[in-house]
Design an enzyme around this catalytic site. Structure first.
Site, mmCIF file in Angstrom:
data_model
loop_
_atom_site.group_PDB
_atom_site.id
_atom_site.type_symbol
_atom_site.label_atom_id
_atom_site.label_comp_id
_atom_site.label_asym_id
_atom_site.label_seq_id
_atom_site.Cartn_x
_atom_site.Cartn_y
_atom_site.Cartn_z
ATOM 1 C CG ASP A 267 37.281 16.731 34.402
ATOM 2 O OD1 ASP A 267 37.388 16.186 33.268
ATOM 3 O OD2 ASP A 267 36.739 17.840 34.559
ATOM 4 C CG LEU B 298 41.497 31.496 31.504
ATOM 5 C CD1 LEU B 298 41.984 32.929 31.606
ATOM 6 C CD2 LEU B 298 42.639 30.527 31.806
ATOM 7 C CB SER B 299 36.935 27.935 35.196
ATOM 8 O OG SER B 299 37.439 26.668 34.916
ATOM 9 C CD GLU C 227 43.210 20.559 30.544
ATOM 10 O OE1 GLU C 227 42.190 20.760 31.263
ATOM 11 O OE2 GLU C 227 44.266 21.161 30.713
ATOM 12 C CE1 TYR D 167 35.309 19.327 28.114
ATOM 13 C CE2 TYR D 167 33.512 17.771 28.419
ATOM 14 C CZ TYR D 167 34.581 18.476 28.924
ATOM 15 O OH TYR D 167 34.942 18.309 30.241
ATOM 16 C CG ASP E 80 36.361 23.727 34.730
ATOM 17 O OD1 ASP E 80 37.526 23.296 34.816
ATOM 18 O OD2 ASP E 80 35.803 23.990 33.654
ATOM 19 C CB SER F 180 30.746 28.621 32.680
ATOM 20 O OG SER F 180 31.646 27.535 32.644
#
Length: 383
Positions: free
Chosen positions: A41, A135-136, A38, A234, A182, A138
């Site tokens: 990326d 859960l992605s 997490e 974020y 994602d 988008s």
């Protein structure tokens, strides 16, 4: 009719109702859970997501002009936009189409920015990927729209190049500073495998992740505390990591080896930055350790790595919330082999590695812990 067939049927029915004609085809992309890795990326690190049996379906057909119409079952509204809305925007500056339709406009914008002749289209969207749960949803929408437009326009865009373009859409038009994970997961995952992704090179390896033969399951618990990738927290975490990399004289935090972590931390000027760096460096190592265990068919032994990942996110990266921590603690107390928050943080979902026969028991324990704290009851699915 299976749940998967039902989503496709809903997309087709919505298209026919809105546009009074059948679609030319249907395109789908799944939601995803990140097993471990997490906030690594965008630090050029490693991630290990896998696809869920939940998906977004886009029914679509070409339009005669350079205009795009999209209907969503979520709101029941149809949004229409033309070339003016997808022509010019600054990098990271939100475009003029907003809300859920921004993700559709973003894909058109990114394709045009990359030099593709994007066909006008009519689209209808149905999905069973929960929104705001980490859960992605988008990325699944972006990937399904992208696949539809690539096929409708006969565009030359191989699958391995599509995640980067979808990321560009979200970063450059929606304005969300997400990494490549994602989009890579929803486009490139294989059934029965986790996707070991090097976010710097974009090299992938499909790691066997079959839980049923081991008598295990992954319980995915929706905390009902929605998170938002585009919020300031974020972006603040990403900016902190970039500043730390600059202070350490490396391209990205991926370049700090775990065995040199203490030396790197001693060179940083404040404790908060040290904690952020410690999370990223140790999380990268946890991904590598998890992959090694899965390659050795020792899936039961990944549980402590999952739990250590959660502790790091809670204490060093400071991205959990009370509902999330409660779900993890209750799952572990009820016998889960490991549990962690998954997704960008500040809400979303928890995953727990459990004995398949105990999945309902663990889920009930989490629900009971929520009731004791008067939280909104969680929901769950088993992957």
């Amino acid at each position: 009719m299976t749940a998967r067939d039902d989503v496709a049927a809903r997309a087709t029915a919505g298209f026919q109702r809105v546009y009074a004609s059948p679609p030319a085809g249907r395109w789908a992309a799944p939601g995803r859970v990140n097993l471990i890795g997490e906030h690594t990326d965008y630090n050029d690190g490693f991630v290990l997501p896998f696809a869920l049996p939940l998906r977004t379906v886009v029914a679509a057909a070409p339009a005669a002009e350079d205009r795009w119409q999209v209907w969503s079952e979520l709101t029941g509204e149809t949004v229409s936009f033309g070339t003016a809305e997808v022509t010019a925007t600054g990098s990271g500056t939100p475009g003029p189409v907003t809300g859920w339709a921004a993700y559709v406009a973003a894909v058109v914008w990114a394709l045009r920015e990359a030099g593709h002749r994007v066909p006008g289209a009519r689209l209808a969207v149905a999905s069973d990927v929960p929104l705001g749960a980490g859960l992605s949803s988008s990325a699944a929408l972006e990937a399904a729209v992208l696949a539809a437009l690539v096929d409708l326009g006969g565009l030359d865009l191989p699958a391995e190049q599509q995640p980067r373009l979808a990321q560009r859409a979200e970063n450059g038009y929606v304005g969300a500073p997400t990494g490549i994970m994602d989009q890579s997961a929803v486009i490139r995952c294989h059934a029965g495998h986790a996707l070991f992704l090097d976010c710097r090179t974009e090299q992938v390896e499909h790691i066997p992740f079959e839980l049923e033969p081991a008598g295990l399951a992954v319980l995915v618990i929706d905390s009902q505390a929605p998170h938002r990738h585009a919020d300031g927290e974020y972006a603040a975490r990403r900016a902190s990591c970039e500043r730390a990399a600059k202070q350490l004289g490396v391209t990205a935090l991926r370049d700090v080896p775990a065995e040199q972590l203490d030396d790197a931390l001693a060179r940083l000027t404040d404790d908060e930055t040290r904690r952020r760096v410690r999370h990223v460096v140790t999380e990268n190592q946890r991904v590598l350790d998890t992959v090694a265990l899965l390659r050795a068919e020792r899936v039961r032994q990944i549980g402590p790595l999952l739990t250590a990942s959660h502790t790091s996110m809670r204490d060093d990266f400071a991205i959990t919330v009370p509902e999330i921590d409660t779900a993890v603690e209750a799952a572990l107390a009820a016998g889960a082999l490991g549990a962690r928050m998954t997704g960008g943080g500040f809400g979303g979902c928890v995953l727990a590695l459990v004995e398949a026969a105990q999945a309902d028991q663990v889920a009930a324990a989490v629900t009971a812990a929520y009731a004791e704290r008067a939280f909104t009851p969680p929901t769950h699915t088993t992957a």
